[in-house]
Design a protein around this motif. Structure first.
Motif, PDB file in Angstrom:
ATOM      1  N   ALA A  68      45.175  52.848 106.644  1.00  0.00           N
ATOM      2  CA  ALA A  68      45.795  52.723 105.317  1.00  0.00           C
ATOM      3  C   ALA A  68      46.949  51.715 105.331  1.00  0.00           C
ATOM      4  CB  ALA A  68      46.301  54.084 104.845  1.00  0.00           C
ATOM      5  N   GLY A  69      47.254  51.166 106.507  1.00  0.00           N
ATOM      6  CA  GLY A  69      48.275  50.121 106.575  1.00  0.00           C
ATOM      7  C   GLY A  69      49.603  50.570 107.169  1.00  0.00           C
ATOM      8  N   PHE A  70      49.680  51.829 107.615  1.00  0.00           N
ATOM      9  CA  PHE A  70      50.905  52.259 108.298  1.00  0.00           C
ATOM     10  C   PHE A  70      50.921  51.615 109.687  1.00  0.00           C
ATOM     11  CE2 PHE A  70      50.472  55.348 104.953  1.00  0.00           C
ATOM     12  CZ  PHE A  70      51.786  55.600 104.578  1.00  0.00           C
ATOM     13  N   SER A  71      52.145  51.317 110.204  1.00  0.00           N
ATOM     14  CA  SER A  71      52.222  50.590 111.477  1.00  0.00           C
ATOM     15  C   SER A  71      52.433  51.537 112.650  1.00  0.00           C
ATOM     16  CB  SER A  71      53.367  49.577 111.426  1.00  0.00           C
ATOM     17  OG  SER A  71      54.605  50.251 111.327  1.00  0.00           O
ATOM     18  N   LYS A  72      52.980  52.735 112.372  1.00  0.00           N
ATOM     19  CA  LYS A  72      53.324  53.632 113.471  1.00  0.00           C
ATOM     20  C   LYS A  72      53.253  55.073 112.984  1.00  0.00           C
ATOM     21  CE  LYS A  72      56.447  53.487 117.389  1.00  0.00           C
ATOM     22  NZ  LYS A  72      55.292  53.153 118.241  1.00  0.00           N
ATOM     23  N   VAL A  73      52.730  55.960 113.837  1.00  0.00           N
ATOM     24  CA  VAL A  73      52.608  57.379 113.488  1.00  0.00           C
ATOM     25  C   VAL A  73      53.297  58.187 114.592  1.00  0.00           C
ATOM     26  CG1 VAL A  73      51.003  59.274 113.030  1.00  0.00           C
ATOM     27  CG2 VAL A  73      50.418  56.942 112.305  1.00  0.00           C
ATOM     28  N   VAL A  74      54.332  58.927 114.215  1.00  0.00           N
ATOM     29  CA  VAL A  74      55.136  59.640 115.206  1.00  0.00           C
ATOM     30  C   VAL A  74      55.140  61.137 114.902  1.00  0.00           C
ATOM     31  CG1 VAL A  74      57.444  59.828 116.250  1.00  0.00           C
ATOM     32  CG2 VAL A  74      56.640  57.613 115.398  1.00  0.00           C
ATOM     33  N   PRO A  75      54.440  61.936 115.719  1.00  0.00           N
ATOM     34  CA  PRO A  75      54.525  63.389 115.524  1.00  0.00           C
ATOM     35  C   PRO A  75      55.944  63.844 115.868  1.00  0.00           C
ATOM     36  CG  PRO A  75      52.643  62.817 116.931  1.00  0.00           C
ATOM     37  CD  PRO A  75      53.506  61.584 116.807  1.00  0.00           C
ATOM     38  N   TRP A  76      56.554  64.652 114.961  1.00  0.00           N
ATOM     39  CA  TRP A  76      57.928  65.107 115.250  1.00  0.00           C
ATOM     40  C   TRP A  76      58.004  66.632 115.370  1.00  0.00           C
ATOM     41  CZ3 TRP A  76      60.590  68.328 111.882  1.00  0.00           C
ATOM     42  CH2 TRP A  76      60.048  68.451 110.602  1.00  0.00           C
ATOM     43  N   PHE A  77      56.912  67.330 115.029  1.00  0.00           N
ATOM     44  CA  PHE A  77      56.944  68.801 115.085  1.00  0.00           C
ATOM     45  C   PHE A  77      55.538  69.332 115.292  1.00  0.00           C
ATOM     46  CE2 PHE A  77      56.808  73.116 113.564  1.00  0.00           C
ATOM     47  CZ  PHE A  77      58.044  73.647 113.840  1.00  0.00           C
ATOM     48  N   GLN A  78      55.398  70.304 116.194  1.00  0.00           N
ATOM     49  CA  GLN A  78      54.153  71.093 116.229  1.00  0.00           C
ATOM     50  C   GLN A  78      54.482  72.517 116.628  1.00  0.00           C
ATOM     51  OE1 GLN A  78      50.724  69.528 118.394  1.00  0.00           O
ATOM     52  NE2 GLN A  78      49.714  71.534 118.340  1.00  0.00           N
ATOM     53  N   CYS A  79      53.947  73.474 115.884  1.00  0.00           N
ATOM     54  CA  CYS A  79      54.030  74.882 116.260  1.00  0.00           C
ATOM     55  C   CYS A  79      52.616  75.423 116.102  1.00  0.00           C
ATOM     56  CB  CYS A  79      55.021  75.627 115.372  1.00  0.00           C
ATOM     57  SG  CYS A  79      55.281  77.327 115.918  1.00  0.00           S
ATOM     58  N   LEU A  80      52.009  75.835 117.219  1.00  0.00           N
ATOM     59  CA  LEU A  80      50.604  76.262 117.232  1.00  0.00           C
ATOM     60  C   LEU A  80      49.753  75.174 116.584  1.00  0.00           C
ATOM     61  CD1 LEU A  80      51.138  80.052 116.428  1.00  0.00           C
ATOM     62  CD2 LEU A  80      51.242  78.862 118.632  1.00  0.00           C
ATOM     63  N   ASN A  81      48.934  75.526 115.587  1.00  0.00           N
ATOM     64  CA  ASN A  81      48.026  74.528 115.003  1.00  0.00           C
ATOM     65  C   ASN A  81      48.572  73.912 113.718  1.00  0.00           C
ATOM     66  OD1 ASN A  81      47.759  77.063 113.960  1.00  0.00           O
ATOM     67  ND2 ASN A  81      45.535  77.053 113.766  1.00  0.00           N
ATOM     68  N   PHE A  82      49.886  73.827 113.597  1.00  0.00           N
ATOM     69  CA  PHE A  82      50.519  73.199 112.438  1.00  0.00           C
ATOM     70  C   PHE A  82      51.460  72.107 112.941  1.00  0.00           C
ATOM     71  CE2 PHE A  82      48.818  77.065 110.909  1.00  0.00           C
ATOM     72  CZ  PHE A  82      48.548  76.881 109.567  1.00  0.00           C
ATOM     73  N   ALA A  83      51.373  70.936 112.311  1.00  0.00           N
ATOM     74  CA  ALA A  83      52.159  69.806 112.817  1.00  0.00           C
ATOM     75  C   ALA A  83      52.699  68.969 111.672  1.00  0.00           C
ATOM     76  CB  ALA A  83      51.295  68.938 113.720  1.00  0.00           C
ATOM     77  N   SER A  84      53.705  68.157 111.987  1.00  0.00           N
ATOM     78  CA  SER A  84      54.242  67.237 111.007  1.00  0.00           C
ATOM     79  C   SER A  84      54.436  65.866 111.663  1.00  0.00           C
ATOM     80  CB  SER A  84      55.559  67.775 110.430  1.00  0.00           C
ATOM     81  OG  SER A  84      55.951  66.990 109.319  1.00  0.00           O
ATOM     82  N   LEU A  85      54.113  64.826 110.912  1.00  0.00           N
ATOM     83  CA  LEU A  85      54.145  63.448 111.415  1.00  0.00           C
ATOM     84  C   LEU A  85      55.038  62.597 110.533  1.00  0.00           C
ATOM     85  CD1 LEU A  85      50.240  62.944 111.482  1.00  0.00           C
ATOM     86  CD2 LEU A  85      51.646  64.024 113.252  1.00  0.00           C
ATOM     87  N   ILE A  86      55.651  61.592 111.152  1.00  0.00           N
ATOM     88  CA  ILE A  86      56.326  60.546 110.381  1.00  0.00           C
ATOM     89  C   ILE A  86      55.446  59.304 110.479  1.00  0.00           C
ATOM     90  CG2 ILE A  86      58.373  59.068 110.215  1.00  0.00           C
ATOM     91  CD1 ILE A  86      59.941  61.309 111.656  1.00  0.00           C
ATOM     92  N   ALA A  87      55.077  58.726 109.333  1.00  0.00           N
ATOM     93  CA  ALA A  87      54.293  57.491 109.342  1.00  0.00           C
ATOM     94  C   ALA A  87      55.147  56.376 108.744  1.00  0.00           C
ATOM     95  CB  ALA A  87      53.005  57.672 108.537  1.00  0.00           C
ATOM     96  N   LEU A  88      55.268  55.281 109.512  1.00  0.00           N
ATOM     97  CA  LEU A  88      56.129  54.165 109.083  1.00  0.00           C
ATOM     98  C   LEU A  88      55.311  53.025 108.498  1.00  0.00           C
ATOM     99  CD1 LEU A  88      58.446  54.070 112.241  1.00  0.00           C
ATOM    100  CD2 LEU A  88      58.847  55.245 110.060  1.00  0.00           C
ATOM    101  N   PRO A  89      55.801  52.413 107.420  1.00  0.00           N
ATOM    102  CA  PRO A  89      55.043  51.315 106.800  1.00  0.00           C
ATOM    103  C   PRO A  89      55.008  50.078 107.711  1.00  0.00           C
ATOM    104  CG  PRO A  89      57.168  51.554 105.712  1.00  0.00           C
ATOM    105  CD  PRO A  89      57.057  52.700 106.691  1.00  0.00           C
TER     106      PRO A  89
END
Ligand SMILES: C[S@@+](CC[C@H](N)C(=O)[O-])C[C@H]1O[C@@H](n2cnc3c(N)ncnc32)[C@H](O)[C@@H]1O
Ligand SMILES: O=C(O)C(=O)C[C@]1(C(=O)O)C=C[C@@H](O)C=C1
Length: 247
Positions: free
Chosen positions: A226-247
């Motif tokens: 989709a054109g994002f340059s970098k994807v950085v996972p910042w949180f995971q607890c069991l099977n739930f996660a959150s990512l930061i995606a940079l343009p």
């Protein structure tokens, strides 16, 4: 937020209907999401902290699939950038109505909060304004998989340089053993939070047709496509996660 207990799946149902974000769910949603999503309170609060690093003056901050506005409230607690506006969007009329009430309550308790507009709309039909922060907190998994690339593309095009997308999702895992272990542990988490076997089983049937999790690898590749340059996972607890995606 009111803390009515979630008993939606506590009694046996002859046929478990597909899960919808209706008035019954709205009434118990804060309790439901806290007892169902490991790490939810930490994710919400830290979205505010992360947003404060990316938010830029004179841009919009989007809370897509805002439900009762938990993320919007965190954005308003943490972001100090000048002339930022929060646009909180959800297509559930019941969620939007209650979200507006909660945000009015926040307005009356605190001064100098970012202005916010709560919009009842399909996020697939939005015309995005220039934005420095977009949050999709457990929303993309409810969008039809074939519509996800276009939505992420539209978000990418709306992001100003230096902005970010924060994407939180339930994950599935390509490795069968990993999938089984984390699913079992998620069930143990729900049990520890007072859900019965019946509640866990009926909720699973209710969401299986409407919520389609992807693997971290699928998320990463789709964000890059989709054109994002970098994807950085910042949180995971069991099977739930959150990512930061940079343009
Ligand atoms: C799991 S909830 C999100 C929780 C919320 N972001 C939070 O942090 O508390 C998913 C939300 O996405 C909304 N939603 C699902 N599909 C949508 C769409 N196409 N457009 C707008 N909202 C949508 C649902 O109505 C629901 O409120
Ligand atoms: O995976 C589950 O069992 C869930 O209940 C997850 C989940 C979610 O991730 O949004 C599903 C629906 C409700 O909104 C709350 C939690």
């Amino acid at each position: 937020m009111t803390q009515l207990p979630d008993r939606i799946y506590a009694t046996p149902q002859a046929r478990v209907a597909d899960f919808v974000f209706n008035e019954d769910v709205v009434r118990v949603f804060p309790d439901m999401i806290k007892r169902s999503v490991p790490g939810y309170p930490a994710i919400v609060e830290n979205i505010g902290v992360i947003a404060a690093q990316f938010a830029q003056p004179n841009t919009c901050l989007y809370d897509l699939g805002c439900s009762l506005g938990a993320v919007t409230q965190a954005l308003r607690r943490h972001v100090k950038a000048d002339n930022c506006r929060v646009l909180a969007v959800d297509n559930s009329a019941a969620m939007v109505e209650r979200c507006r009430e909660y945000l009015h309550a926040q307005d009356s308790m605190f001064q100098e909060l970012l202005s916010v507009e709560v919009i009842e709309r399909d996020i697939l039909a939005l015309e995005f304004q220039p934005s420095s922060l977009v949050a999709l907190n457990f929303t993309l998994q409810f969008i039809a998989p074939e519509q996800r690339p276009a939505l992420l593309g539209a978000i990418r095009r709306a992001l100003v340089p230096g902005g970010a997308l924060i994407l939180s999702e339930k994950l599935r895992f390509a490795d069968e053993g990993e999938q089984q272990l984390l699913t079992d542990l998620h069930i143990a988490f729900k049990r520890a939070n007072g859900y019965s076997e019946l509640e866990i089983a009926q909720k699973r049937s209710a969401i299986e047709n409407v919520m389609k999790p992807d693997s971290l690898e699928v998320h990463r590749q789709r964000l890059l496509d989709a054109g994002f340059s970098k994807v950085v996972p910042w949180f995971q607890c069991l099977n739930f996660a959150s990512l930061i995606a940079l343009p």
